[in-house]
Design a protein around this motif. Structure first.
Motif, PDB file in Angstrom:
ATOM      1  N   ASN A   1      -0.227  -7.258   9.039  1.00 29.45           N
ATOM      2  CA  ASN A   1      -1.265  -7.578   8.061  1.00 29.45           C
ATOM      3  C   ASN A   1      -0.583  -8.234   6.866  1.00 29.45           C
ATOM      4  O   ASN A   1       0.220  -7.607   6.171  1.00 29.45           O
ATOM      5  N   ASP A   2      -0.890  -9.494   6.619  1.00 27.25           N
ATOM      6  CA  ASP A   2      -0.212 -10.251   5.559  1.00 27.25           C
ATOM      7  C   ASP A   2      -0.320  -9.609   4.185  1.00 27.25           C
ATOM      8  O   ASP A   2       0.534  -9.832   3.323  1.00 27.25           O
ATOM      9  N   TYR A   3      -1.365  -8.813   3.969  1.00 24.48           N
ATOM     10  CA  TYR A   3      -1.590  -8.235   2.647  1.00 24.48           C
ATOM     11  C   TYR A   3      -1.069  -6.800   2.523  1.00 24.48           C
ATOM     12  O   TYR A   3      -1.251  -6.168   1.471  1.00 24.48           O
ATOM     13  N   ALA A   4      -0.424  -6.301   3.561  1.00 25.92           N
ATOM     14  CA  ALA A   4      -0.013  -4.889   3.567  1.00 25.92           C
ATOM     15  C   ALA A   4       1.325  -4.654   2.881  1.00 25.92           C
ATOM     16  O   ALA A   4       1.911  -3.585   3.026  1.00 25.92           O
ATOM     17  N   TRP A   5       1.794  -5.614   2.118  1.00 22.49           N
ATOM     18  CA  TRP A   5       3.069  -5.447   1.418  1.00 22.49           C
ATOM     19  C   TRP A   5       2.962  -4.439   0.272  1.00 22.49           C
ATOM     20  O   TRP A   5       3.949  -3.814  -0.105  1.00 22.49           O
ATOM     21  N   PHE A   6       1.771  -4.289  -0.297  1.00 24.69           N
ATOM     22  CA  PHE A   6       1.622  -3.445  -1.487  1.00 24.69           C
ATOM     23  C   PHE A   6       2.066  -2.003  -1.250  1.00 24.69           C
ATOM     24  O   PHE A   6       2.843  -1.457  -2.053  1.00 24.69           O
ATOM     25  N   PRO A   7       1.595  -1.313  -0.196  1.00 27.15           N
ATOM     26  CA  PRO A   7       2.065   0.061   0.009  1.00 27.15           C
ATOM     27  C   PRO A   7       3.561   0.155   0.291  1.00 27.15           C
ATOM     28  O   PRO A   7       4.182   1.173  -0.013  1.00 27.15           O
ATOM     29  N   VAL A   8       4.141  -0.910   0.866  1.00 31.35           N
ATOM     30  CA  VAL A   8       5.588  -0.911   1.115  1.00 31.35           C
ATOM     31  C   VAL A   8       6.346  -0.931  -0.210  1.00 31.35           C
ATOM     32  O   VAL A   8       7.264  -0.142  -0.444  1.00 31.35           O
TER      33      VAL A   8
END
Length: 407
Positions: A149-156
């Motif tokens: 998911n391209d937008y799933a960087w935030f939780p990382v």
């Protein structure tokens, strides 16, 4: 243009609904309460969705929603600020806060939802998009080792920052030392991006990605938005996390200082914010983050310069927002609703973007589809926005159920 003005009007309307002015001499003493910051996160969640929509090629070509195109990082900065602020407040009010911190704040709050999200996207790609990925991509995607998911960087990124907070402050000691550790981690993440860039430029021949032949012979993991910290959007708003920590540590002193000659200081911050934006856009224009496509190599130095020229705009924007909240507070059911599902709508927003892809792109291509009156852009905006909310609610329901099963 009509869509832009209607959308801008909608955002302004939900911000003004229920707004309260503290008066010329008064201030809202609860402007950093959970209720108020949750409403602020609600506004930011709406604006992030619109930011992602505005970045689609059909919107760029027609200059629709152009206001949101390049300012997504400032809305994300709000989330980082609130996270840093909330951690310090919890640390000071909850006994034995670090006992179970990793399990409760990182594993349950971030990583279980992140893995669930990755699994949902794998199912989406397989059965809705009929994607035929290599086995290694499916495995890495499900495990969160690379982004499906391209937008799933935030939780990382938030996980990295939470671990930094945990190791910096878990033992009693100097706050300055802890702050330095967090600042060092943020700087290190920025360095990783500046060296790594947007794709695996180092994995093939020089400038391999500038030719169709290079892409044809590349591996899936060599592309854009695959590895952690691949892209400036991972790191350019993280400074707000440290700002939240610092503000929470010195909140009384900082707010007392801003209250003295408030309007003069507000005017100064407003001017500095505008100047910082000019500096930021000038840096992106002259140096830029996307230097790989200049044909001269990765351009690591240009990325560093652009990053440091952009950071003042993040800092002063956050200060301006919270100075404004000292005088104006907005709270209504819409903002509370989006505040409660801000992370969920964000993580499901990319699925909504892809679901209605055919509305704004020609079949089987990434070529923008422009129709008379831009009615397809209106349809796309409404559908993506609504789908992000519905999918976010479904995703939250699934996460809640899985957490209960695990417990």
């Amino acid at each position: 243009m009509v869509l832009s003005f209607v959308t801008y009007g909608f955002v302004i309307a939900i911000m003004l609904w229920g707004v309260k002015f503290a008066g010329i001499k008064g201030f809202h003493e609860d402007f950093m309460s959970l209720k108020k910051t949750k409403a602020l996160r609600g506004v930011s969640a709406v604006c992030v969705i619109l930011h992602h929509i505005s970045q689609q090629e059909a919107f760029k070509e027609t200059k629709t929603l152009s206001f949101f195109e390049n300012i997504g990082l400032y809305f994300v900065a709000v989330f980082f600020f609130c996270s840093g602020y909330g951690l310090v407040k919890s640390l000071r009010t909850k006994p034995d806060y670090f006992k179970g911190f990793v399990k409760n704040r990182i594993v349950k709050t971030l990583w279980i939802p992140f893995i669930i999200n990755s699994c949902l996207y794998c199912l989406f790609y397989k059965f809705i998009m009929n994607s035929d990925f290599p086995v290694s991509k499916w495995i890495c995607g499900v495990l969160g080792l690379t982004l499906i998911n391209d937008y799933a960087w935030f939780p990382v990124v938030l996980t990295v920052l939470y671990f930094a907070f945990f190791f910096a402050y878990r033992n009693e000691g100097s706050e300055k030392k802890g702050n330095f550790i967090v600042a060092l981690v943020i700087f290190f993440m920025a360095c990783l991006f500046c060296i790594e860039g947007h794709l695996a430029w180092w994995a093939g021949s020089r400038n391999w990605y500038l030719s169709n032949e290079g892409w044809a012979s590349s591996k899936w993991w060599m592309g854009v938005k695959v590895f952690w910290f691949s892209g400036e959007w991972w790191v350019n708003s993280c400074i707000a996390f440290l700002m939240g920590i610092l503000f929470a540590q010195k909140e009384k002193g900082i707010t007392a200082w801003f209250k003295k000659a408030y309007f003069l200081k507000y005017a100064a911050v407003l001017f500095l914010t505008a100047a910082a934006f000019v500096l930021s856009f000038a840096g992106m224009e002259k140096f830029g983050y996307w230097t790989e496509w200049n044909g001269t190599g990765p351009g690591i130095g240009n990325k560093f310069i652009t990053f440091f020229l952009q950071e003042p705009s993040v800092i002063f924007t956050v200060i301006l927002i919270f100075m404004t909240m000292m005088k104006f507070n907005s709270d209504n059911p819409v903002l509370r609703f989006f505040g409660n599902i801000s992370l969920e709508t964000y993580l499901m927003n990319y699925m909504a973007i892809l679901l209605f892809w055919s509305v704004i792109y020609k079949a089987g291509t990434r070529e923008p589809l422009i129709v008379e009156g831009n009615l397809n852009l209106v349809k796309y905006t409404v559908c993506v926005f609504a789908a992000s909310v519905v999918l976010g609610l479904i995703y939250k329901f699934i996460c809640t159920g899985v957490k209960k099963l695990i417990k």
